[in-house]
Design a protein around this motif. Sequence first.
Motif, PDB file in Angstrom:
ATOM      1  N   UNK A 159      -7.223   2.440 -16.157  1.00  0.00           N
ATOM      2  CA  UNK A 159      -7.923   3.920 -16.186  1.00  0.00           C
ATOM      3  C   UNK A 159      -9.109   3.727 -15.336  1.00  0.00           C
ATOM      4  N   UNK A 160      -9.790   2.615 -15.231  1.00  0.00           N
ATOM      5  CA  UNK A 160     -10.800   2.575 -14.117  1.00  0.00           C
ATOM      6  C   UNK A 160     -10.364   2.644 -12.846  1.00  0.00           C
ATOM      7  N   UNK A 161      -9.275   2.118 -12.341  1.00  0.00           N
ATOM      8  CA  UNK A 161      -8.792   2.385 -11.207  1.00  0.00           C
ATOM      9  C   UNK A 161      -8.186   3.902 -10.935  1.00  0.00           C
ATOM     10  N   UNK A 162      -7.517   4.345 -11.874  1.00  0.00           N
ATOM     11  CA  UNK A 162      -6.895   5.636 -11.755  1.00  0.00           C
ATOM     12  C   UNK A 162      -8.193   6.455 -11.604  1.00  0.00           C
ATOM     13  N   UNK A 186     -11.106   5.957 -10.235  1.00  0.00           N
ATOM     14  CA  UNK A 186     -11.387   5.791  -8.712  1.00  0.00           C
ATOM     15  C   UNK A 186     -10.472   6.378  -7.672  1.00  0.00           C
ATOM     16  N   UNK A 187      -9.178   6.023  -7.983  1.00  0.00           N
ATOM     17  CA  UNK A 187      -8.384   6.767  -7.115  1.00  0.00           C
ATOM     18  C   UNK A 187      -8.428   8.436  -6.844  1.00  0.00           C
ATOM     19  N   UNK A 188      -8.588   8.901  -8.059  1.00  0.00           N
ATOM     20  CA  UNK A 188      -8.684  10.281  -8.334  1.00  0.00           C
ATOM     21  C   UNK A 188      -9.850  10.969  -7.308  1.00  0.00           C
ATOM     22  N   UNK A 189     -10.812  10.123  -7.433  1.00  0.00           N
ATOM     23  CA  UNK A 189     -12.066  10.669  -6.732  1.00  0.00           C
ATOM     24  C   UNK A 189     -12.082  10.572  -4.998  1.00  0.00           C
ATOM     25  N   UNK A 190     -11.057   9.843  -4.555  1.00  0.00           N
ATOM     26  CA  UNK A 190     -11.012   9.468  -3.138  1.00  0.00           C
ATOM     27  C   UNK A 190      -9.665  10.326  -2.560  1.00  0.00           C
ATOM     28  N   UNK A 199      -6.983   8.323  -1.280  1.00  0.00           N
ATOM     29  CA  UNK A 199      -5.969   7.458  -2.305  1.00  0.00           C
ATOM     30  C   UNK A 199      -6.039   6.255  -2.187  1.00  0.00           C
ATOM     31  N   UNK A 200      -7.360   5.580  -1.737  1.00  0.00           N
ATOM     32  CA  UNK A 200      -7.354   4.206  -1.742  1.00  0.00           C
ATOM     33  C   UNK A 200      -8.691   3.755  -2.513  1.00  0.00           C
ATOM     34  N   UNK A 201      -9.031   2.641  -2.749  1.00  0.00           N
ATOM     35  CA  UNK A 201      -9.968   2.249  -3.641  1.00  0.00           C
ATOM     36  C   UNK A 201     -11.312   2.449  -2.798  1.00  0.00           C
ATOM     37  N   UNK A 202     -11.455   2.349  -1.728  1.00  0.00           N
ATOM     38  CA  UNK A 202     -12.623   2.440  -0.826  1.00  0.00           C
ATOM     39  C   UNK A 202     -12.311   3.134   0.724  1.00  0.00           C
ATOM     40  N   UNK A 256      -2.559   8.819 -10.618  1.00  0.00           N
ATOM     41  CA  UNK A 256      -3.077   8.272  -9.437  1.00  0.00           C
ATOM     42  C   UNK A 256      -2.848   6.890  -9.097  1.00  0.00           C
ATOM     43  N   UNK A 257      -2.666   6.059 -10.202  1.00  0.00           N
ATOM     44  CA  UNK A 257      -2.433   4.614  -9.904  1.00  0.00           C
ATOM     45  C   UNK A 257      -0.816   4.604  -9.490  1.00  0.00           C
TER      46      UNK A 257
END
Length: 255
Positions: free
Chosen positions: A150-153, A155-159, A162-165, A197-198
């Motif tokens: 969920x944390x990853x999902x 984070x990906x939704x905010x970018x 579509x990547x972590x950073x 998103x993940x």
Amino acid sequence: MASQNPDIHLYTAQTPNGIKVSILLEELGVPYKVTAIDITKDVQKEPWFLEINPNGRIPALTDKLEDGTPISLFESGAIMQYLVDRYDKDHKVSYPHGSKEYYETLSWLFWQMGGLGPMQGQANHFTRYAPEKIQYGIDRYQNETRRLYRVMDAQLAKNEKGYLVGDRPTIADFSCWGWVAIHGWSGIKDFETQFPNLNAWLNRLLERPGVEKGRHVPSKHSALELNKLSEEELEAKAVSSRAWVQKGMAEDAKK
């Protein structure tokens, strides 16, 4: 550009940690040699391997520094950081040292090393490898894996990229990919609907030639096929693995 004279030798196996480094090497386009380590036969605990990695785990890597000094590296996150520092001068899959994105990438890399990998690894253990079903252990680590997903999902939704950073895949993404790919083996149900998103990220990275080639080192990567199996089929596949995992644990306990 990549160093003129890499002398990289990767010692690895077909595991979520093992394929991190081969994926990165393929993304960087750096030549390397591979030795497949049969962890079912404890090759990683043999004296020659312990000279490279005293912890007796894969992956490990050897190389030569620019002055010819040999170097041995272990722990997948440290290996990946070394490789981008040394061979990604154009920042194809990294960011310049000191930049905001550089430190954010480190945060997510350490998050994977200290969170996602260990927690999902325990989910794998209690779900597939433990000699008896301990529901508390299964629930504890599957639930923590879902939380981390969920944390990853989120984070990906905010970018929007579509990547972590930032605007490109980095070692943060590559370090997580093999673990997320094996979600079915860890007992995570309804992955596509719970973590849209993940799921999109998983498939987006799979479209990259470096990821596609690197995931099949040193042998065929079958985690995505495992995700399509029923629980009964997964349990049947776990039987042989359970035996060598328990054997290795028993041998370690004697030392």
